[in-house]
Enzyme design. Structure first.
Site, PDB file in Angstrom:
ATOM      1  N   ASN A 183     -10.891  -2.898  -5.149  1.00  0.00           N
ATOM      2  CA  ASN A 183     -10.075  -1.960  -5.797  1.00  0.00           C
ATOM      3  C   ASN A 183     -10.730  -1.652  -7.120  1.00  0.00           C
ATOM      4  OD1 ASN A 183      -6.796  -3.167  -4.656  1.00  0.00           O
ATOM      5  ND2 ASN A 183      -8.161  -1.149  -4.093  1.00  0.00           N
ATOM      6  N   ASP A 215       0.604  -1.484  -0.025  1.00  0.00           N
ATOM      7  CA  ASP A 215      -0.093  -0.033   0.053  1.00  0.00           C
ATOM      8  C   ASP A 215       0.766   1.236   0.028  1.00  0.00           C
ATOM      9  OD1 ASP A 215      -2.508   1.393  -0.125  1.00  0.00           O
ATOM     10  OD2 ASP A 215      -2.386   1.400   2.253  1.00  0.00           O
TER      11      ASP A 215
END
Ligand code: IPE
Ligand code: IPE
Ligand code: MG
Length: 254
Positions: free
Chosen positions: A77, A29
């Site tokens: 996502n 991330d």
């Protein structure tokens, strides 16, 4: 558990032993923030992040990690803008085409975990090819979580179990934790000993929900594209100091 000596501290000759997780999870991330800091488009951050995955594979292989599971694209996502999703898909295809020779050199077997069936055909083809051509490699397994969601994985396991009950192959009263675990995407991969999340967020974001029940968690403020050997070693140092009790007592207390 692999044990290594690590470095001389401040010129001091004392060597400490470093415990290396057999199974490691990494939530990759912070690509967007990395790009923003440089006034670059988010896609440039994803590219830098993919580059860094190569380095992570090398470092984990050298440290003796056996299973490295990386979170590359979650079932949530898809909620990102179309151009970002399509840049991530293109990068995925490019990564495994371009870097397979290097993964081969490192003896890395590639596997995928997630809702692969529902991915576009060209992505499914990359997964199949990547798994097929690397299946003989045995130094380390790289497991790429793509279109992965921990909840979806558990739902999928339940569906398979329900089908077995419906077919008369399983009794409801025989369903236990092992039944659920055996029907997850990759039941042979050990639960992660350690999960690393760069970029400061303190959450799992739907990563390995079932498998992480007793994983040690380590969060770093470093953004994923900048997360290198130094940070990895720091995570392993922290892991070495952890007292994993699994609901029991410390070794000293037994
Ligand atoms: C991780 O980086 C990559 C994916 C989720 C695909 P992000 O894109 O989430 O980066 P931040 O969190 O916005 O910095
Ligand atoms: C988790 O990161 C997913 C991946 C790294 C692939 P996100 O950026 O999607 O997670 P949230 O939205 O911050 O929880
Ligand atoms: Mg993020």
């Amino acid at each position: 558990m692999a044990i290594l000596g690590f470095g001389k501290k401040n010129g001091n000759e004392t060597e400490e032993t470093l415990k290396i997780p057999v199974s490691l999870g990494v939530i990759m991330d912070g690509n967007g923030r990395w790009a923003k800091k440089r006034m670059l488009p988010r896609s440039a951050g994803h590219r830098a992040g993919a580059e860094n995955l190569k380095a992570l594979c090398r470092n984990c292989g050298n440290y003796g990690v056996k299973y490295l599971t990386v979170y590359a694209f979650s079932t949530e996502n898809w909620n990102r803008p179309d151009d970002e999703v399509s840049a991530l898909m293109d990068l995925f295809v490019e990564f495994f085409d371009r870097y397979d020779p290097e993964l081969e050199q490192e003896g890395i077997r590639v596997r995928f975990t997630g809702d692969i069936e529902n991915l576009p055909d060209r992505i499914k083809a990359v997964c199949k090819k990547g798994e097929e051509r690397s299946k003989h490699r045995d130094r380390m397994q790289l497991i790429v979580a793509f279109n992965y969601g921990g909840r979806r994985e558990i739902v999928n396991s339940c569906q398979k179990i329900a089908q077995m009950v419906k077919n008369g192959d399983l009794n409801v009263e025989d369903i236990d934790e092992k039944t659920i675990a055996d029907n997850l995407y990759l039941p042979d991969v050990p639960d992660p000993d350690l999960i690393i999340r760069p970029s400061g967020e303190q959450r799992l974001s739907n990563f390995l929900l079932w498998e992480s029940a007793y994983s040690e968690l380590w969060v770093s403020d470093c953004l994923w594209p900048d997360f290198g050997l130094e940070e990895l070693t720091e995570a392993f140092r922290a892991y070495t100091r952890r007292d994993r009790r699994f609901g029991g007592l410390s070794k000293e207390e037994k």
